[in-house]
Design a protein around this motif. Structure first.
Motif, PDB file in Angstrom:
ATOM      1  N   ALA A  28    -133.735  45.766  61.112  1.00 57.74           N
ATOM      2  CA  ALA A  28    -134.493  46.998  61.395  1.00 57.74           C
ATOM      3  C   ALA A  28    -133.564  48.156  61.717  1.00 57.74           C
ATOM      4  O   ALA A  28    -133.940  49.323  61.589  1.00 57.74           O
ATOM      5  CB  ALA A  28    -135.455  46.776  62.551  1.00 57.74           C
ATOM      6  N   LEU A  29    -132.329  47.846  62.125  1.00 59.53           N
ATOM      7  CA  LEU A  29    -131.372  48.895  62.486  1.00 59.53           C
ATOM      8  C   LEU A  29    -130.528  49.366  61.303  1.00 59.53           C
ATOM      9  O   LEU A  29    -129.783  50.329  61.445  1.00 59.53           O
ATOM     10  CB  LEU A  29    -130.439  48.398  63.601  1.00 59.53           C
ATOM     11  N   HIS A  30    -130.591  48.658  60.179  1.00 59.91           N
ATOM     12  CA  HIS A  30    -129.807  49.067  59.021  1.00 59.91           C
ATOM     13  C   HIS A  30    -130.279  50.444  58.566  1.00 59.91           C
ATOM     14  O   HIS A  30    -131.448  50.621  58.211  1.00 59.91           O
ATOM     15  CB  HIS A  30    -129.973  48.077  57.860  1.00 59.91           C
ATOM     16  N   PRO A  31    -129.392  51.433  58.538  1.00 59.74           N
ATOM     17  CA  PRO A  31    -129.800  52.778  58.126  1.00 59.74           C
ATOM     18  C   PRO A  31    -130.422  52.821  56.739  1.00 59.74           C
ATOM     19  O   PRO A  31    -131.301  53.632  56.479  1.00 59.74           O
ATOM     20  CB  PRO A  31    -128.483  53.570  58.162  1.00 59.74           C
ATOM     21  N   ASN A  32    -129.964  51.925  55.843  1.00 57.54           N
ATOM     22  CA  ASN A  32    -130.449  51.958  54.463  1.00 57.54           C
ATOM     23  C   ASN A  32    -131.483  50.881  54.170  1.00 57.54           C
ATOM     24  O   ASN A  32    -131.789  50.602  53.013  1.00 57.54           O
ATOM     25  CB  ASN A  32    -129.264  51.809  53.492  1.00 57.54           C
ATOM     26  N   ASN A  33    -131.988  50.233  55.202  1.00 55.28           N
ATOM     27  CA  ASN A  33    -132.959  49.165  54.991  1.00 55.28           C
ATOM     28  C   ASN A  33    -134.311  49.739  54.577  1.00 55.28           C
ATOM     29  O   ASN A  33    -134.948  50.453  55.339  1.00 55.28           O
ATOM     30  CB  ASN A  33    -133.110  48.335  56.268  1.00 55.28           C
ATOM     31  N   GLN A  34    -134.733  49.421  53.364  1.00 54.73           N
ATOM     32  CA  GLN A  34    -136.019  49.900  52.848  1.00 54.73           C
ATOM     33  C   GLN A  34    -137.039  48.774  52.726  1.00 54.73           C
ATOM     34  O   GLN A  34    -138.126  48.970  52.200  1.00 54.73           O
ATOM     35  CB  GLN A  34    -135.818  50.545  51.465  1.00 54.73           C
ATOM     36  N   ASP A  35    -136.667  47.569  53.195  1.00 51.67           N
ATOM     37  CA  ASP A  35    -137.540  46.407  53.073  1.00 51.67           C
ATOM     38  C   ASP A  35    -138.611  46.455  54.165  1.00 51.67           C
ATOM     39  O   ASP A  35    -138.365  46.114  55.319  1.00 51.67           O
ATOM     40  CB  ASP A  35    -136.714  45.120  53.191  1.00 51.67           C
ATOM     41  N   LYS A  36    -139.782  46.875  53.803  1.00 56.75           N
ATOM     42  CA  LYS A  36    -140.867  47.021  54.782  1.00 56.75           C
ATOM     43  C   LYS A  36    -141.397  45.663  55.253  1.00 56.75           C
ATOM     44  O   LYS A  36    -142.085  45.574  56.263  1.00 56.75           O
ATOM     45  CB  LYS A  36    -142.022  47.826  54.164  1.00 56.75           C
ATOM     46  N   SER A  37    -141.067  44.588  54.502  1.00 57.40           N
ATOM     47  CA  SER A  37    -141.579  43.271  54.863  1.00 57.40           C
ATOM     48  C   SER A  37    -140.659  42.530  55.824  1.00 57.40           C
ATOM     49  O   SER A  37    -141.020  41.481  56.339  1.00 57.40           O
ATOM     50  CB  SER A  37    -141.765  42.420  53.590  1.00 57.40           C
ATOM     51  N   SER A  38    -139.464  43.036  56.073  1.00 50.48           N
ATOM     52  CA  SER A  38    -138.521  42.335  56.939  1.00 50.48           C
ATOM     53  C   SER A  38    -139.019  42.352  58.384  1.00 50.48           C
ATOM     54  O   SER A  38    -139.633  43.309  58.837  1.00 50.48           O
ATOM     55  CB  SER A  38    -137.128  42.970  56.857  1.00 50.48           C
ATOM     56  N   MET A  39    -138.738  41.256  59.094  1.00 52.88           N
ATOM     57  CA  MET A  39    -139.214  41.117  60.464  1.00 52.88           C
ATOM     58  C   MET A  39    -138.410  42.002  61.414  1.00 52.88           C
ATOM     59  O   MET A  39    -137.199  42.109  61.295  1.00 52.88           O
ATOM     60  CB  MET A  39    -139.115  39.643  60.882  1.00 52.88           C
ATOM     61  N   VAL A  40    -139.083  42.630  62.363  1.00 50.13           N
ATOM     62  CA  VAL A  40    -138.429  43.440  63.381  1.00 50.13           C
ATOM     63  C   VAL A  40    -138.238  42.558  64.614  1.00 50.13           C
ATOM     64  O   VAL A  40    -139.187  41.941  65.103  1.00 50.13           O
ATOM     65  CB  VAL A  40    -139.266  44.681  63.744  1.00 50.13           C
ATOM     66  N   ASP A  41    -137.000  42.470  65.108  1.00 43.73           N
ATOM     67  CA  ASP A  41    -136.655  41.545  66.185  1.00 43.73           C
ATOM     68  C   ASP A  41    -136.460  42.264  67.520  1.00 43.73           C
ATOM     69  O   ASP A  41    -135.719  43.251  67.601  1.00 43.73           O
ATOM     70  CB  ASP A  41    -135.363  40.801  65.830  1.00 43.73           C
TER      71      ASP A  41
END
Length: 332
Positions: A28-41
């Protein structure tokens, strides 16, 4: 972090009992993360986990495995986390505001002990990587500086005389994976590389003050490399090696001393210090690796068993399957 993103992350706290500490970590902290399905920890620190879970079961009973709610409730949840696991209870696959979340609840005292001493080297490892703190009533940000300095020292012991800033952060990031059984079959083999490259700027912000501190102490030297990161050189002699070992947590030094021996020395203030006996840098490096690997291995096994019991068969299978998919993808 942008204000809109922070508000979005903080929204979970509105439906949970009050916490003393909260941070978000992972992709969730990756500036370029566009994966809306990834889990937020999330990591949540509370003063009394049993009391907190008792309140949360009333508010959000669907976050827990059904068998735990009906058979033992908050008392059983806490007993499994403390007696079998490493003091953390995770609720994964929680849906909130169209997001998939996972949050781990830990006693604040246990969190501080792990950060200061690497007793379990579990949450301390998480906090050596970039996190975004949302609640910090006890100034854990300052306490964690001890953890970051120790992580830098441990990584330097593992590195050669010359290396890049990315090499350093990869070593720091990899410390908490040494001995983790999940890395054998259920973790992306490129995980460390992805974490460091995806959050390089965050790592730089975290560790720059400590690199400058060590440069001032003449333990290393920094020079600009490739236009955006530092090229680092370090003295690998015994005096510097001993200084790095002294910066490790007391429990790690104690375990190293049991293997290598200890000698008493007087500090400038007249205190008696127990120093680890070191005859060579390679010896110190291998001994530290064994201590950390053993600690991580035991913690990863305990937390895996605790997790299987806590989240129930369906969620455990679902979580393991998602990990193995990432692992298989990284090998193909």
């Amino acid at each position: 972090m942008e204000n809109e993103k922070r508000v979005e992350l903080e929204s979970l706290l509105e439906v949970l009992p009050p916490v003393e500490f909260c941070c978000v970590y992972g992709s969730a902290l990756h500036p370029n993360n566009q994966d809306k399905s990834s889990m937020v920890d999330y990591i949540l620190g509370v003063s009394d986990p049993q009391k907190w879970h008792s309140e949360n079961l009333k508010l959000n009973g669907d976050h827990y495995a059904s068998w735990m709610k009906h058979l033992g409730g908050a008392k059983l949840i806490t007993e499994i986390a403390d007696g079998i696991g490493v003091g953390v209870h995770f609720n994964p696959f929680v849906t909130w505001n169209d997001k998939m979340l996972k949050y781990g609840v830990v006693r604040m005292h246990d969190l501080v002990q792990d950060v200061m001493n690497w007793e379990r080297f579990y949450l301390s490892g998480r906090l050596q990587k970039p996190v975004h703190i949302l609640v910090d009533n006890l100034d854990m940000g300052t306490v964690n500086s001890v953890n970051l300095r120790a992580a830098l020292s441990a990584a330097l012991l593992l590195l050669p005389s010359k290396f890049t800033e990315e090499d350093l952060y990869s070593k720091i990031c990899g410390l908490s994976y040494m001995g983790d059984l999940r890395t054998l079959f259920a973790e992306d083999k490129n995980k460390v590389k992805k974490i460091v490259q995806g959050q390089f700027g965050l790592f730089h912000s975290m560790y720059k003050p400590f690199l400058q501190e060590y440069e001032a102490k003449e333990l290393l030297k920094l020079s600009l490399f490739s236009g955006h990161q530092e090229h680092i050189s370090q003295d690998c002699g015994l005096p510097v090696t001993r200084a790095l070992v002294r910066a490790l947590p007391p429990l790690v030094r104690s375990k190293m001393g049991m293997k290598l021996g200890q000698e008493k020395q007087l500090s400038d203030s007249g205190r008696v210090l127990h120093e680890v006996m070191i005859d060579s840098r390679e010896e110190a490096k291998k001994c530290m690796q064994k201590v950390l690997r053993r600690t991580v291995m035991v913690s990863s096994v305990r937390q895996a068993v605790s997790g299987l019991l806590s989240v129930g068969g369906i969620n455990a299978t679902r979580y393991l399957a998602s990990k193995m998919r990432k692992a298989l993808k990284s090998w193909t």
